[in-house]
Design an enzyme around this catalytic site. Sequence first.
Site, PDB file in Angstrom:
ATOM      1  N   ASP A  95       0.793  -1.224   0.000  1.00 22.91           N
ATOM      2  CA  ASP A  95       0.000   0.000   0.000  1.00 22.91           C
ATOM      3  C   ASP A  95       0.826   1.275   0.000  1.00 22.91           C
ATOM      4  O   ASP A  95       0.354   2.322   0.445  1.00 22.91           O
ATOM      5  CB  ASP A  95      -0.910  -0.016   1.242  1.00 22.91           C
ATOM      6  CG  ASP A  95      -0.127  -0.313   2.511  1.00 22.91           C
ATOM      7  OD1 ASP A  95       1.096  -0.093   2.510  1.00 22.91           O
ATOM      8  OD2 ASP A  95      -0.736  -0.769   3.495  1.00 22.91           O
ATOM      9  N   GLU A 117      -0.246  -9.112  -1.070  1.00 20.17           N
ATOM     10  CA  GLU A 117      -0.863  -8.556   0.152  1.00 20.17           C
ATOM     11  C   GLU A 117      -2.093  -7.707  -0.208  1.00 20.17           C
ATOM     12  O   GLU A 117      -2.282  -6.585   0.275  1.00 20.17           O
ATOM     13  CB  GLU A 117       0.137  -7.753   0.985  1.00 20.17           C
ATOM     14  CG  GLU A 117      -0.263  -7.598   2.440  1.00 20.17           C
ATOM     15  CD  GLU A 117       0.753  -6.811   3.260  1.00 20.17           C
ATOM     16  OE1 GLU A 117       0.731  -5.578   3.221  1.00 20.17           O
ATOM     17  OE2 GLU A 117       1.567  -7.460   3.943  1.00 20.17           O
ATOM     18  N   GLU A 131      -2.330   4.998   3.035  1.00 19.79           N
ATOM     19  CA  GLU A 131      -2.226   3.601   2.584  1.00 19.79           C
ATOM     20  C   GLU A 131      -3.573   2.969   2.246  1.00 19.79           C
ATOM     21  O   GLU A 131      -3.658   2.148   1.329  1.00 19.79           O
ATOM     22  CB  GLU A 131      -1.506   2.755   3.638  1.00 19.79           C
ATOM     23  CG  GLU A 131      -0.014   3.046   3.758  1.00 19.79           C
ATOM     24  CD  GLU A 131       0.309   4.212   4.684  1.00 19.79           C
ATOM     25  OE1 GLU A 131      -0.636   4.868   5.186  1.00 19.79           O
ATOM     26  OE2 GLU A 131       1.493   4.490   4.912  1.00 19.79           O
ATOM     27  N   HIS A 212       5.860   4.869  12.781  1.00 21.54           N
ATOM     28  CA  HIS A 212       6.059   5.786  11.647  1.00 21.54           C
ATOM     29  C   HIS A 212       4.776   6.245  10.969  1.00 21.54           C
ATOM     30  O   HIS A 212       4.825   6.963   9.974  1.00 21.54           O
ATOM     31  CB  HIS A 212       6.957   5.132  10.589  1.00 21.54           C
ATOM     32  CG  HIS A 212       6.313   3.943   9.916  1.00 21.54           C
ATOM     33  ND1 HIS A 212       5.463   4.077   8.848  1.00 21.54           N
ATOM     34  CD2 HIS A 212       6.380   2.628  10.175  1.00 21.54           C
ATOM     35  CE1 HIS A 212       5.049   2.879   8.475  1.00 21.54           C
ATOM     36  NE2 HIS A 212       5.586   1.979   9.270  1.00 21.54           N
ATOM     37  N   ARG A 214       1.755   8.112   9.419  1.00 23.22           N
ATOM     38  CA  ARG A 214       1.540   9.541   9.189  1.00 23.22           C
ATOM     39  C   ARG A 214       0.357  10.088   9.981  1.00 23.22           C
ATOM     40  O   ARG A 214       0.375  11.247  10.395  1.00 23.22           O
ATOM     41  CB  ARG A 214       1.304   9.806   7.694  1.00 23.22           C
ATOM     42  CG  ARG A 214       2.590   9.848   6.918  1.00 23.22           C
ATOM     43  CD  ARG A 214       2.378   9.745   5.424  1.00 23.22           C
ATOM     44  NE  ARG A 214       3.632   9.349   4.815  1.00 23.22           N
ATOM     45  CZ  ARG A 214       4.434  10.156   4.139  1.00 23.22           C
ATOM     46  NH1 ARG A 214       4.083  11.387   3.923  1.00 23.22           N
ATOM     47  NH2 ARG A 214       5.562   9.712   3.649  1.00 23.22           N
ATOM     48  N   HIS A 244      12.639   5.409  12.996  1.00 21.95           N
ATOM     49  CA  HIS A 244      12.413   5.549  11.548  1.00 21.95           C
ATOM     50  C   HIS A 244      13.066   6.841  11.052  1.00 21.95           C
ATOM     51  O   HIS A 244      13.127   7.832  11.784  1.00 21.95           O
ATOM     52  CB  HIS A 244      10.893   5.578  11.309  1.00 21.95           C
ATOM     53  CG  HIS A 244      10.477   5.401   9.888  1.00 21.95           C
ATOM     54  ND1 HIS A 244      10.597   6.406   8.957  1.00 21.95           N
ATOM     55  CD2 HIS A 244       9.927   4.355   9.237  1.00 21.95           C
ATOM     56  CE1 HIS A 244      10.134   5.972   7.787  1.00 21.95           C
ATOM     57  NE2 HIS A 244       9.726   4.727   7.934  1.00 21.95           N
TER      58      HIS A 244
HETATM   59  C1  UD1 Z   1       6.572   4.722   3.705  1.00 29.02           C
HETATM   60  C2  UD1 Z   1       5.181   4.314   3.236  1.00 29.02           C
HETATM   61  C3  UD1 Z   1       4.470   3.520   4.325  1.00 29.02           C
HETATM   62  C4  UD1 Z   1       5.326   2.371   4.809  1.00 29.02           C
HETATM   63  C5  UD1 Z   1       6.661   2.915   5.246  1.00 29.02           C
HETATM   64  C6  UD1 Z   1       7.574   1.790   5.684  1.00 29.02           C
HETATM   65  C7  UD1 Z   1       3.988   5.795   1.719  1.00 29.02           C
HETATM   66  C8  UD1 Z   1       3.087   6.968   1.609  1.00 29.02           C
HETATM   67  N1  UD1 Z   1       4.366   5.481   2.953  1.00 29.02           N
HETATM   68  O1  UD1 Z   1       6.402   5.652   4.764  1.00 29.02           O
HETATM   69  O2  UD1 Z   1       3.255   3.002   3.805  1.00 29.02           O
HETATM   70  O3  UD1 Z   1       4.677   1.734   5.883  1.00 29.02           O
HETATM   71  O4  UD1 Z   1       7.277   3.595   4.150  1.00 29.02           O
HETATM   72  O5  UD1 Z   1       8.650   2.276   6.421  1.00 29.02           O
HETATM   73  O6  UD1 Z   1       4.345   5.194   0.733  1.00 29.02           O
HETATM   74  N2  UD1 Z   1      13.764   8.651   4.800  1.00 29.02           N
HETATM   75  C9  UD1 Z   1      15.136   8.624   4.722  1.00 29.02           C
HETATM   76  N3  UD1 Z   1      15.740   7.422   4.381  1.00 29.02           N
HETATM   77  C10 UD1 Z   1      15.044   6.297   4.133  1.00 29.02           C
HETATM   78  C11 UD1 Z   1      13.646   6.333   4.242  1.00 29.02           C
HETATM   79  C12 UD1 Z   1      13.021   7.525   4.552  1.00 29.02           C
HETATM   80  O7  UD1 Z   1      15.807   9.607   4.943  1.00 29.02           O
HETATM   81  O8  UD1 Z   1      15.659   5.262   3.843  1.00 29.02           O
HETATM   82  C13 UD1 Z   1      13.101   9.930   5.150  1.00 29.02           C
HETATM   83  C14 UD1 Z   1      13.127  10.924   3.987  1.00 29.02           C
HETATM   84  O9  UD1 Z   1      13.183  12.217   4.506  1.00 29.02           O
HETATM   85  C15 UD1 Z   1      11.747  10.662   3.351  1.00 29.02           C
HETATM   86  C16 UD1 Z   1      10.910  10.473   4.591  1.00 29.02           C
HETATM   87  O10 UD1 Z   1      11.729   9.691   5.450  1.00 29.02           O
HETATM   88  O11 UD1 Z   1      11.310  11.734   2.558  1.00 29.02           O
HETATM   89  C17 UD1 Z   1       9.587   9.801   4.368  1.00 29.02           C
HETATM   90  O12 UD1 Z   1       9.748   8.628   3.592  1.00 29.02           O
HETATM   91  P1  UD1 Z   1       8.490   8.053   2.746  1.00 29.02           P
HETATM   92  O13 UD1 Z   1       8.905   6.859   2.003  1.00 29.02           O
HETATM   93  O14 UD1 Z   1       7.838   9.160   1.993  1.00 29.02           O
HETATM   94  O15 UD1 Z   1       7.454   7.656   3.855  1.00 29.02           O
HETATM   95  P2  UD1 Z   1       7.528   6.705   5.097  1.00 29.02           P
HETATM   96  O16 UD1 Z   1       7.033   7.504   6.236  1.00 29.02           O
HETATM   97  O17 UD1 Z   1       8.850   6.051   5.190  1.00 29.02           O
HETATM   98  N1  UDP Z   2      12.305  -3.663  10.405  1.00 28.59           N
HETATM   99  C1  UDP Z   2      13.672  -3.637  10.206  1.00 28.59           C
HETATM  100  N2  UDP Z   2      14.438  -2.784  10.962  1.00 28.59           N
HETATM  101  C2  UDP Z   2      13.891  -1.945  11.881  1.00 28.59           C
HETATM  102  C3  UDP Z   2      12.478  -1.947  12.061  1.00 28.59           C
HETATM  103  C4  UDP Z   2      11.714  -2.811  11.291  1.00 28.59           C
HETATM  104  O1  UDP Z   2      14.197  -4.399   9.391  1.00 28.59           O
HETATM  105  O2  UDP Z   2      14.635  -1.200  12.529  1.00 28.59           O
HETATM  106  C5  UDP Z   2      11.487  -4.569   9.571  1.00 28.59           C
HETATM  107  C6  UDP Z   2      10.459  -5.402  10.303  1.00 28.59           C
HETATM  108  O3  UDP Z   2      11.002  -6.653  10.668  1.00 28.59           O
HETATM  109  C7  UDP Z   2       9.340  -5.541   9.278  1.00 28.59           C
HETATM  110  C8  UDP Z   2       9.463  -4.290   8.424  1.00 28.59           C
HETATM  111  O4  UDP Z   2      10.748  -3.743   8.703  1.00 28.59           O
HETATM  112  O5  UDP Z   2       9.542  -6.647   8.428  1.00 28.59           O
HETATM  113  C9  UDP Z   2       8.388  -3.306   8.775  1.00 28.59           C
HETATM  114  O6  UDP Z   2       8.644  -2.094   8.137  1.00 28.59           O
HETATM  115  P1  UDP Z   2       7.913  -0.762   8.549  1.00 28.59           P
HETATM  116  O7  UDP Z   2       7.490  -0.822   9.971  1.00 28.59           O
HETATM  117  O8  UDP Z   2       8.825   0.349   8.139  1.00 28.59           O
HETATM  118  O9  UDP Z   2       6.675  -0.722   7.559  1.00 28.59           O
HETATM  119  P2  UDP Z   2       5.201  -1.362   7.595  1.00 28.59           P
HETATM  120  O10 UDP Z   2       5.317  -2.819   7.825  1.00 28.59           O
HETATM  121  O11 UDP Z   2       4.436  -0.651   8.685  1.00 28.59           O
HETATM  122  O12 UDP Z   2       4.662  -0.995   6.247  1.00 28.59           O
END
Ligand code: UD1
Ligand code: UDP
Length: 392
Positions: A95, A117, A131, A212, A214, A244
């Site tokens: 999602d 999924e 999502e 994490h 939103r 995160h």
């Molecule tokens: C995203 C997904 C969410 C998922 C989550 C898993 C969307 C809208 N959200 O949320 O569904 O559950 O990933 O973790 O698709 N950033 C970094 N390095 C990284 C990752 C993120 O610096 O490796 C920072 C950046 O500033 C980035 C911000 O986090 O812009 C947000 O990342 P983004 O992928 O937009 O959303 P998540 O909150 O990570």
């Molecule tokens: N995870 C990881 N390192 C971390 C925290 C989570 O590898 O520090 C793994 C966790 O085992 C799971 C996945 O990341 O498989 C979950 O990711 P996240 O919580 O970012 O996203 P969501 O599942 O909510 O979409």
Amino acid sequence: MKVLTVFGTRPEAIKLAPVIAAMAADPAIDQRVCITGQHREMLDPVLGAFAIRPDHDLALMRPGQSLNRLASRALGALDPVLQEERPDRILVHGDTTTAMAAAVAAFHRRIPVGHVEAGLRTGDLGRPWPEEMNRRCIDAVADQLYAPTPLARANLLAENLGPREIVVTGNTVIDALRLAEARLGSGQEAARIAELAPLAAPGARLVLVTGHRRESFGQGFEDICTALADLAARQDVRIVYPVHLNPQVREPVHARLGGHPRIHLIEPLDYLPFVWLLRRAHLVLTDSGGVQEEAPSLGTPVLVMRDVTERPEAVAAGTAQLVGTDPAAIVAAAARLIEDSAEHARIARIANPYGDGAASGRILAAIKGEPVSEFAPDPAIAAQPAPVALTA
Ligand code: UD1
Ligand code: UDP
């Protein structure tokens, strides 16, 4: 058959890795992998852990970019990849904005979409945001829907989507977990785990935290921080929180909890060390989808810091409890699991309702048009009513 798998974030990579491995081992599949790079630091270690070498990397991550900017850049960057590869099918997971944009881009090119999924629903477009919209949008355009559980299939059937193939596969995260656990026994991971070992040392209950979502930005995260500070007032608790990388999470969490003697704020962990720590945790406080699904296989009770969940099977089975973000509710539920060892032991023994480790084989069979022997969870668990929302 040429299959292009598209993903961009940590959880998509973890959950698609076993499907990619299954396709790689099958000579009938000509596979390509495209990462959008929606995540960077949190994605790359997963690629390494599962030895995935992308054919395309769109490198879309920008610090704190808006959802519209990310979605529009993803659509624009995916189109030439679809034109170049001309796959028979694309696969997306879950999602995220990456998954939604890839499904729409393929739809615009009349390329069939398989959704791993599929069918998770809260029924509330605002939670989780965005999502719930993303997965509805993907299910609307996909022709093959790989539903992890019977409930997910029922959600899809209730939407009268028209002629689609829906297969109950189990969640691929259990396949990933099995691959990870096999690797944890190997010496390769020993050094990284040795670094974490002091955090899991006996003498205090280890509470692992992730968060994490939103819809919790702002007051929700303030409340979560209050709860963690209150819980850490107990001398018998040690909190480990891999924070995160989203700045909307990092800033309040570090400002409120940094420097506390019993709260360890650490960088996001690579998948294998995270699994190691999750197994050792007494309980996990989380809003993560994947963690809700993995923890029951590791005997770790889950407290879900959200008001609604698209994973009610865990609540019905008893492996997870919805606690919302109210500090008093979080602390009370955690205290109960810390003090009531019989209740903790009971929860730790409950079977995982999300899968049996064979989901990727079922998805591969469906892609190839072969008959699929579907995943069937324990009937006693499947019969329980599955509440999606926190009740007062
Ligand atoms: C995203 C997904 C969410 C998922 C989550 C898993 C969307 C809208 N959200 O949320 O569904 O559950 O990933 O973790 O698709 N950033 C970094 N390095 C990284 C990752 C993120 O610096 O490796 C920072 C950046 O500033 C980035 C911000 O986090 O812009 C947000 O990342 P983004 O992928 O937009 O959303 P998540 O909150 O990570
Ligand atoms: N995870 C990881 N390192 C971390 C925290 C989570 O590898 O520090 C793994 C966790 O085992 C799971 C996945 O990341 O498989 C979950 O990711 P996240 O919580 O970012 O996203 P969501 O599942 O909510 O979409």
